[in-house]
Design a protein around this motif. Structure first.
Motif, mmCIF file in Angstrom:
data_model
loop_
_atom_site.group_PDB
_atom_site.id
_atom_site.type_symbol
_atom_site.label_atom_id
_atom_site.label_comp_id
_atom_site.label_asym_id
_atom_site.label_seq_id
_atom_site.Cartn_x
_atom_site.Cartn_y
_atom_site.Cartn_z
ATOM 1 N N ALA A 14 -41.789 102.332 12.046
ATOM 2 C CA ALA A 14 -42.231 101.732 10.784
ATOM 3 C C ALA A 14 -42.085 100.209 10.778
ATOM 4 C CB ALA A 14 -41.450 102.329 9.618
ATOM 5 N N GLN A 15 -41.156 99.684 11.583
ATOM 6 C CA GLN A 15 -40.936 98.235 11.580
ATOM 7 C C GLN A 15 -41.728 97.521 12.665
ATOM 8 O OE1 GLN A 15 -37.318 96.689 10.501
ATOM 9 N NE2 GLN A 15 -37.302 98.129 8.809
ATOM 10 N N SER A 16 -41.670 98.061 13.889
ATOM 11 C CA SER A 16 -42.305 97.368 15.008
ATOM 12 C C SER A 16 -43.724 97.845 15.297
ATOM 13 C CB SER A 16 -41.459 97.545 16.281
ATOM 14 O OG SER A 16 -41.535 98.900 16.718
ATOM 15 N N GLY A 17 -44.054 99.066 14.851
ATOM 16 C CA GLY A 17 -45.361 99.642 15.173
ATOM 17 C C GLY A 17 -45.420 100.247 16.564
ATOM 18 N N ASN A 18 -44.287 100.219 17.301
ATOM 19 C CA ASN A 18 -44.248 100.801 18.647
ATOM 20 C C ASN A 18 -44.239 102.315 18.564
ATOM 21 O OD1 ASN A 18 -44.097 98.269 19.843
ATOM 22 N ND2 ASN A 18 -41.870 98.265 19.836
ATOM 23 N N ARG A 19 -44.784 102.959 19.579
ATOM 24 C CA ARG A 19 -44.746 104.409 19.684
ATOM 25 C C ARG A 19 -43.326 104.871 19.948
ATOM 26 N NH1 ARG A 19 -49.799 106.825 20.249
ATOM 27 N NH2 ARG A 19 -50.977 105.032 20.907
ATOM 28 N N ARG A 20 -42.893 105.908 19.248
ATOM 29 C CA ARG A 20 -41.575 106.502 19.445
ATOM 30 C C ARG A 20 -41.747 108.006 19.581
ATOM 31 N NH1 ARG A 20 -39.240 102.054 20.603
ATOM 32 N NH2 ARG A 20 -38.713 100.664 18.915
ATOM 33 N N TYR A 21 -40.867 108.604 20.349
ATOM 34 C CA TYR A 21 -40.852 110.053 20.513
ATOM 35 C C TYR A 21 -39.588 110.533 19.803
ATOM 36 C CZ TYR A 21 -44.648 108.847 23.397
ATOM 37 O OH TYR A 21 -45.848 108.333 23.813
ATOM 38 N N VAL A 22 -39.798 111.162 18.636
ATOM 39 C CA VAL A 22 -38.758 111.421 17.664
ATOM 40 C C VAL A 22 -38.307 112.879 17.719
ATOM 41 C CG1 VAL A 22 -38.197 111.344 15.202
ATOM 42 C CG2 VAL A 22 -39.707 109.612 16.189
ATOM 43 N N ILE A 23 -36.987 113.088 17.785
ATOM 44 C CA ILE A 23 -36.398 114.428 17.737
ATOM 45 C C ILE A 23 -36.305 114.823 16.271
ATOM 46 C CG2 ILE A 23 -34.349 115.801 18.236
ATOM 47 C CD1 ILE A 23 -33.779 113.679 20.475
#
Length: 88
Positions: free
Chosen positions: A31-40
């Protein structure tokens, strides 16, 4: 250093979800950086709908480079990379 109650409760929830087979790995945008994250995420149900509760994301690259552990001789402090094992 004591782990706060909210973290203990969230960890227990995560363990229950894992034991029940109710975990998912979801691709999201930070939400802050716009980078892709793989969330558990823990997966639950609410009135027939799936509910995904995020617990954290997987570290990019080497996770040992992302975190500083508590110092073995003083758990109230953390090891620093610039002190080569000395607590700070």
């Amino acid at each position: 250093m004591s782990i706060p109650s909210f973290a203990r409760i969230n960890f227990q929830t995560l363990l229950r979800a894992a034991a029940d087979g109710n975990l998912a790995l979801m691709e999201c945008l930070d939400a802050q950086s716009g980078n892709r994250r793989y969330v558990i995420c823990a997966v639950g149900r609410d009135n027939g709908d799936y509910v995904f509760t995020p617990f954290g994301h997987l570290a990019d690259g080497n996770p040992h480079d992302a975190y500083l552990p508590p110092a073995p001789d003083d758990p109230a402090t953390f090891l620093r990379p610039d002190t080569q094992g000395e607590a700070s």
